[in-house]
Design an enzyme around this catalytic site. Structure first.
Site: not given
Ligand code: TYD
Length: 133
Positions: A49-51, A96
């Site tokens: 839950g980040h890039a 992602r």
């Protein structure tokens, strides 16, 4: 390579058990600086839950299965990872998450960078803003 891509890895089939391998130069489109793995994930949990600003990565389901959900800013793609003889290449600046972990699954992540908390983009709106810059 600028798009998420499934990469076939070598598979040495053997009646004693199969074997796959990864060589930094041959199978991964970047120099591997770090490997980490995610395991013992309780049912229903999700990770990520980040890039990443700079990090490229290759994700392999060493055991069991899970889904990698990617968003390049224009739409979402879900990759079901269930075999240890392919890896998912995730380029930098891709949002992602990983979910749908099966019991005893192990996600191996090979990374182009060493760990750097400042490389993370944790806010989806900021990610979209940076993508549109
Ligand atoms: P994080 O990358 O947020 O995990 P996920 O993307 O799977 O949700 O990392 C979780 C914690 O682990 C965070 O406190 C940072 C730490 N960490 C390291 O110290 N080194 C590493 O290489 C990684 C990937 C995480």
């Amino acid at each position: 390579m600028t798009k998420p891509t499934l990469i076939d890895l070598p598979k040495i089939c053997d009646p004693r058990g199969n074997l796959s391998f990864i060589e930094s130069e041959g199978h991964v489109p970047f120099e591997v600086k770090r490997c980490y793995w995610i395991y013992d994930v309780p049912g229903g949990m999700f990770r990520g839950g980040h890039a990443f600003r700079e990090q490229d990565e290759l994700i392999v389901a060493l055991s069991g299965s899970f889904d990698v959900v990617l968003n390049d800013g224009s739409g979402e793609q879900r990759f079901h990872m269930a075999r240890s003889y392919y890896g998912l290449y995730v380029p930098r600046m891709t949002w992602r998450a990983i979910d749908n972990f099966s019991t005893n699954s192990v996600a191996l992540v090979m990374s182009s960078t060493e760990y750097d908390a400042n490389d993370y983009i944790e806010d989806f709106n900021e990610f979209i803003r940076l993508k549109n810059e």
